[in-house]
Scaffold this active site. Structure first.
Site, PDB file in Angstrom:
ATOM      1  N   ASP A 191       0.826  -1.205   0.000  1.00 23.88           N
ATOM      2  CA  ASP A 191       0.000   0.000   0.000  1.00 23.88           C
ATOM      3  C   ASP A 191       0.863   1.260   0.000  1.00 23.88           C
ATOM      4  O   ASP A 191       1.866   1.341   0.715  1.00 23.88           O
ATOM      5  CB  ASP A 191      -0.871  -0.023   1.268  1.00 23.88           C
ATOM      6  CG  ASP A 191      -1.829   1.146   1.347  1.00 23.88           C
ATOM      7  OD1 ASP A 191      -2.626   1.295   0.412  1.00 23.88           O
ATOM      8  OD2 ASP A 191      -1.770   1.909   2.334  1.00 23.88           O
ATOM      9  N   GLU A 252       1.229  -0.530  -5.201  1.00 24.97           N
ATOM     10  CA  GLU A 252       0.250   0.508  -5.521  1.00 24.97           C
ATOM     11  C   GLU A 252       1.049   1.704  -6.018  1.00 24.97           C
ATOM     12  O   GLU A 252       1.431   2.585  -5.259  1.00 24.97           O
ATOM     13  CB  GLU A 252      -0.578   0.899  -4.292  1.00 24.97           C
ATOM     14  CG  GLU A 252      -1.724   1.814  -4.666  1.00 24.97           C
ATOM     15  CD  GLU A 252      -2.244   2.680  -3.535  1.00 24.97           C
ATOM     16  OE1 GLU A 252      -1.574   2.835  -2.509  1.00 24.97           O
ATOM     17  OE2 GLU A 252      -3.338   3.235  -3.713  1.00 24.97           O
TER      18      GLU A 252
HETATM   19  O1  TEU Z   1      -4.345   4.521  -1.263  1.00 25.88           O
HETATM   20  C1  TEU Z   1      -3.286   5.435  -1.397  1.00 25.88           C
HETATM   21  C2  TEU Z   1      -3.609   6.580  -2.235  1.00 25.88           C
HETATM   22  O2  TEU Z   1      -2.820   7.010  -3.027  1.00 25.88           O
HETATM   23  C3  TEU Z   1      -4.897   7.289  -1.962  1.00 25.88           C
HETATM   24  O3  TEU Z   1      -4.543   8.586  -1.627  1.00 25.88           O
HETATM   25  C4  TEU Z   1      -5.821   7.365  -3.091  1.00 25.88           C
HETATM   26  O4  TEU Z   1      -5.299   8.197  -4.067  1.00 25.88           O
HETATM   27  C5  TEU Z   1      -7.131   7.904  -2.565  1.00 25.88           C
HETATM   28  O5  TEU Z   1      -7.718   6.857  -1.805  1.00 25.88           O
HETATM   29  C6  TEU Z   1      -8.075   8.331  -3.624  1.00 25.88           C
HETATM   30  O6  TEU Z   1      -9.199   8.937  -3.029  1.00 25.88           O
HETATM   31  C7  TEU Z   1      -4.155   3.466  -0.397  1.00 25.88           C
HETATM   32  C8  TEU Z   1      -5.411   2.622  -0.288  1.00 25.88           C
HETATM   33  O7  TEU Z   1      -5.686   2.029  -1.525  1.00 25.88           O
HETATM   34  C9  TEU Z   1      -6.524   3.462   0.238  1.00 25.88           C
HETATM   35  O8  TEU Z   1      -7.733   2.760   0.290  1.00 25.88           O
HETATM   36  C10 TEU Z   1      -6.127   3.928   1.625  1.00 25.88           C
HETATM   37  O9  TEU Z   1      -7.095   4.797   2.126  1.00 25.88           O
HETATM   38  C11 TEU Z   1      -4.763   4.624   1.613  1.00 25.88           C
HETATM   39  O10 TEU Z   1      -3.796   3.889   0.906  1.00 25.88           O
HETATM   40  C12 TEU Z   1      -4.246   4.798   3.022  1.00 25.88           C
HETATM   41  O11 TEU Z   1      -3.788   3.590   3.513  1.00 25.88           O
END
Ligand code: TEU
Length: 472
Positions: A191, A252
């Site tokens: 993540d 990610e």
């Molecule tokens: O997302 C990381 C991320 O880049 C987020 O800022 C994303 O762009 C945002 O959710 C869009 O609205 C990851 C996970 O996929 C997300 O669900 C989590 O909330 C986040 O990390 C924090 O752990």
């Protein structure tokens, strides 16, 4: 093909309105029949659920809401019987503020774990150490009156950033991954890897323009708190541990271009085997646009990983759909990302043409960023609605009221309704995936675009000899 079942929303075995691990296990036959080779489960670890599991309070257990470690082991063994691997989500950048590491770190300046998180003095009374804002709104620093310092959090205040410059933190996180590999986990989706490191000099981020974002904060370029070169050291470390078990690391990786994505494979292919191409999610539905993009990714030298939807963004059905031919467009997208050279990662519900259904009233919003940013930012509830299994109450997801409402479209778009008509989105997905599994060219063939001057997108695959890896 990798599949992402968002555990809260996939299948609810104990009818409490929230999905769980036993629910996923109960649907393994469906996943096998669909043609799934691996599932990536978003965080199911103990958590106060401020960010629906992305705030982990214990990295080595299962949240009771989702079941037990025994349920997890059953899921892994049930999946194994069906040749499906299980990938977990590793929230590497931050823990929950309720994690014992943070509680200890917060307890005093002399705590043994103080340096496991990023604590700094403010610039003056009531002033944070610098201008960094949280991507979820408000300052990225929270003041702790007990120890008179601020701690840093790229996301919510309940998600303090771990200090990856501290070797003890690194070691602890490596051990967490080992612990799960020993339990039969085939790899991790890492993540928010971009946010692992911050500039130790804490320089202010440049402000872009004079506008404000949905949360009322100035718009910043995350120059000093994302994508620092040290991220790659950490990835190499995690990869070394993964290699001990033959595990796969998915990233990610929100990148601005192909060159940036390329870096995540590592100079010596020693970082992520599978950095996600999330740029694909930002393209408009156009053959020449896709063709150009795919040529770039395919030519980058690594194994491409295509993603068109996930739990954070508007579903592909709405993003590419024109409002009239959405089912047909969903099929074109399936043909595209399930047959190009690479591994596709599919979000649950894509195979039945689920649409994003955002809340219409602020009081119904569950995702805190939606509450904070309403109405400009409605949060991510819309793409997290329950899986639509059949036409019965609650779409067969649960006997209780689901944690998010089932959208009206479930009457036409559900697994049962789409299992009969040969031209349904679901049948199309199944057929393409069947082909993908039996046709060597679709598995490891090379990619060549045809009719490049045409508005249509054709391609051909020619089988080549490549080293076999299970995630391909
Ligand atoms: O997302 C990381 C991320 O880049 C987020 O800022 C994303 O762009 C945002 O959710 C869009 O609205 C990851 C996970 O996929 C997300 O669900 C989590 O909330 C986040 O990390 C924090 O752990």
């Amino acid at each position: 093909m990798f599949y992402e079942p968002y555990p809260r929303s996939f299948a609810d075995s104990n009818n409490d309105g929230v999905g769980d691990l036993k629910g996923i296990t109960s649907r393994l036959d469906y996943l096998q029949d669909l043609g799934v080779d691996a599932i990536w489960i978003t965080p199911c670890f103990p958590s106060p659920q401020v960010d629906f599991g992305y705030d982990v309070s214990d990295y080595e257990n299962i949240d009771p809401m989702y079941g037990t470690l025994a349920d997890f082991d059953n899921l892994v063994s049930g999946a194994k019987k069906r040749k499906i691997r299980v990938i977990l989500d590793f929230v590497v950048n931050h823990s929950s503020d309720q994690h014992k590491w943070f509680m200890d770190s917060k307890s005093s300046r002399s705590s043994e774990k103080r340096d496991w998180y990023i604590w700094r003095d403010g610039k003056g009374p009531g002033k944070p150490p610098n201008n960094w804002v949280s991507t979820f709104g408000g300052p990225a620093w929270t003041f702790d009156p007990n120890t008179n310092q601020h701690y840093y959090h790229f996301f919510y205040a309940q998600q303090p950033d771990l200090n990856w410059r501290n070797p003890a933190v690194k070691g602890a996180m490596f051990d967490v991954s080992r612990w799960w590999y020993k339990r039969g986990v085939a790899g991790f989706r890492l993540d928010a890897v971009d946010t692992l490191f911050e500039d130790p000099g804490l320089h202010d981020n440049p402000i872009v323009g004079s506008g404000k974002n949905a949360y009322g904060d100035p718009i910043e370029e995350n120059k000093y708190n994302t994508k620092l070169p040290e991220v790659h050291d950490a990835l190499r470390g995690l990869r070394k541990v993964a290699d001990e078990s033959g595990a796969v690391l998915i990233g990610e990786t929100w990148t601005k271009d192909v060159a940036e994505l390329k870096q995540y494979y590592g100079e010596h292919s020693n970082e992520l085997q599978m950095p996600m191409d999330l740029m694909l999610t930002k393209l408009r539905f156009s053959a020449p646009v896709f063709r150009e993009h795919i040529a770039g990714i395919d030519g980058a030298g690594g194994w491409p990983v295509y993603v068109i939807s996930n739990h954070d963004i508007v579903r592909s059905y709405d993003r590419y759909g024109d409002g009239q031919h959405n089912d047909q467009i969903a099929k074109v997208m399936a043909a595209l990302y399930l047959t190009v050279r690479g591994t596709p990662i599919m979000y649950y519900g894509e195979e039945i043409g689920m649409k994003t259904t955002p809340p219409t009233r602020k009081q119904d919003v569950k995702d805190p960023i939606g509450q904070r940013g309403w109405p400009k930012e409605k949060g991510r509830d819309g793409e997290r609605t329950p899986m639509q299994w059949d036409g019965s109450a609650n779409a067969g997801f649960s006997k209780a009221t689901p944690w998010l409402p089932v959208p009206p479209a479930y009457k036409t778009h559900n697994v049962v309704a789409e299992s009969q008509p040969p031209d349904s989105v679901l049948e199309f997905y199944k057929q393409v995936l069947r082909l993908r599994h039996i046709n060597r060219a679709l598995l490891d063939g090379s990619y060549m675009a045809l009719n490049e001057s045409d508005q249509t997108c054709f391609r051909i695959c020619a089988a080549t000899k490549v080293k076999w890896c299970w995630w391909r």
